[in-house]
Design an enzyme around this catalytic site. Structure first.
Site, mmCIF file in Angstrom:
data_model
loop_
_atom_site.group_PDB
_atom_site.id
_atom_site.type_symbol
_atom_site.label_atom_id
_atom_site.label_comp_id
_atom_site.label_asym_id
_atom_site.label_seq_id
_atom_site.Cartn_x
_atom_site.Cartn_y
_atom_site.Cartn_z
ATOM 1 N N TYR A 91 -5.918 3.694 -4.243
ATOM 2 C CA TYR A 91 -6.297 4.242 -3.118
ATOM 3 C C TYR A 91 -7.584 4.818 -2.565
ATOM 4 O O TYR A 91 -7.445 6.308 -3.431
ATOM 5 C CB TYR A 91 -4.733 4.994 -2.661
ATOM 6 C CG TYR A 91 -4.649 5.518 -1.402
ATOM 7 C CD1 TYR A 91 -5.509 5.326 -0.239
ATOM 8 C CD2 TYR A 91 -3.667 6.494 -1.167
ATOM 9 C CE1 TYR A 91 -5.332 5.110 0.533
ATOM 10 C CE2 TYR A 91 -3.591 6.920 0.031
ATOM 11 C CZ TYR A 91 -4.417 6.486 1.245
ATOM 12 O OH TYR A 91 -4.338 6.904 2.316
ATOM 13 N N LYS A 145 -5.513 -0.334 -2.169
ATOM 14 C CA LYS A 145 -5.637 -0.311 -0.517
ATOM 15 C C LYS A 145 -6.420 0.980 -0.001
ATOM 16 O O LYS A 145 -7.629 1.832 -0.543
ATOM 17 C CB LYS A 145 -4.618 0.769 -0.175
ATOM 18 C CG LYS A 145 -4.522 1.867 1.362
ATOM 19 C CD LYS A 145 -3.384 2.317 1.317
ATOM 20 C CE LYS A 145 -3.379 2.803 3.082
ATOM 21 N NZ LYS A 145 -2.735 4.002 3.119
#
Length: 300
Positions: free
Chosen positions: A138, A166
């Site tokens: 992330y 992500k």
């Protein structure tokens, strides 16, 4: 065990419904999950920034993760965010969420200590080796002040238990460098509502999208258009959502989003400290915009 092939399409980043006393509202959470499954989403992401991870107690995080996993019942992947800055706390959260029944973990870059790229690489490799579940990287540098060098991401993508990422880096050239060198068994997911169709056109497998909690069918349609090579149509649809995106992020997410969840059958406007209710004018404008989009696109 979840692998990268199932990380595609629309995976809404969902808010955590709470009551006025701050406790998790499992009934409202079930309604939200039902709304999203009916809208054709491909997965769910509880407990990111949209889920107010840092404001929830450890017990509350486990409750919402368990509630989501129970409601989904294996139909789509559930990926729990892990936003702790320290390795041992983050690993403890990983075991909590594995016990709660989620399928994978979205692990944020460790912040505050300002590690080097070598430190970031070591952190994620160690985490992947010790985690009870596969992980996604992330990267969100406008919140953490830390970005992963594309070359480090390429190396990490070759670890069998690091299955995706992500991307909340708004630098498109950085994104292009990332997708150019990751392993073929690694899913890059857009984390930016504002750039989603461009990210997918440039190689993302889908996206973790905040406003998909309101308009899952519309975002799913956008993904399908890009996947079919109809990028111009997808961009035109995205252009219709720009006012919504601007309003949803005009104050810190998820305050604005929560204020209009009742429009999709989930009455859960409460936010947790240090957030407060968004300005009345913003709520009114956002409500009007969501009502318009629900009629024009979502429920048409």
């Amino acid at each position: 065990m979840l692998n990268a092939s199932r990380l595609k399409g629309i995976l809404p980043a969902i808010p955590t419904p709470v009551r006025a006393d701050g406790s998790v509202d499992e009934q409202a959470a079930a309604k939200l999950v039902g709304h999203l499954l009916a809208g054709g989403v491909d997965g769910l992401l509880p407990l990111g920034g949209t889920g107010e991870y840092g404001a929830l107690s450890r017990a509350a995080r486990i409750r919402i993760a368990s509630a989501c996993a129970e409601c989904v019942a294996g139909r789509v992947p559930v990926i729990a965010g892990v936003l702790d800055p320290g390795y041992h706390d983050a690993l403890a959260a990983a075991y909590d969420f594995a016990s709660a029944g989620v399928d994978a973990l979205l692990v944020v870059t460790p912040y505050y200590t300002n590690p080097t790229q070598a430190g970031l690489c070591d952190y994620f490799l160690r985490f992947a080796d010790e985690s009870p579940l596969p992980i996604l990287l992330y990267e969100i540098p406008y919140r953490t002040r830390i970005a992963l060098d594309p070359e480090v991401t390429h190396l990490l993508s070759r670890h069998e238990r690091i299955i995706g990422m992500k991307v909340c880096n708004t630098d498109m050239y950085h994104f292009l460098r990332v997708v150019a060198g990751v392993d073929k068994e690694f899913a890059v997911l857009s984390g930016e509502d504002s750039l989603f169709p461009l990210h997918v056109a440039a190689g993302a497998n889908g996206g973790i999208v905040v406003t998909a909690s309101l308009l899952p069918r519309t975002w799913r349609r956008m993904f399908d258009l890009v996947s079919q090579g109809r990028t111009q149509e997808a961009l035109l649809l995205h252009r219709k959502l720009i006012p919504l995106i601007n309003l949803a992020f005009a104050e810190t997410n998820p305050g604005p989003l929560k204020s209009v969840l009742d429009l999709v059958g989930v009455d859960a406007p409460e936010v947790l400290a240090p957030l407060v209710q968004p300005a009345f004018e913003l709520q009114a404008r956002l409500r009007s915009e969501v009502e318009h989009l629900l009629g024009a696109y979502e429920n048409a």
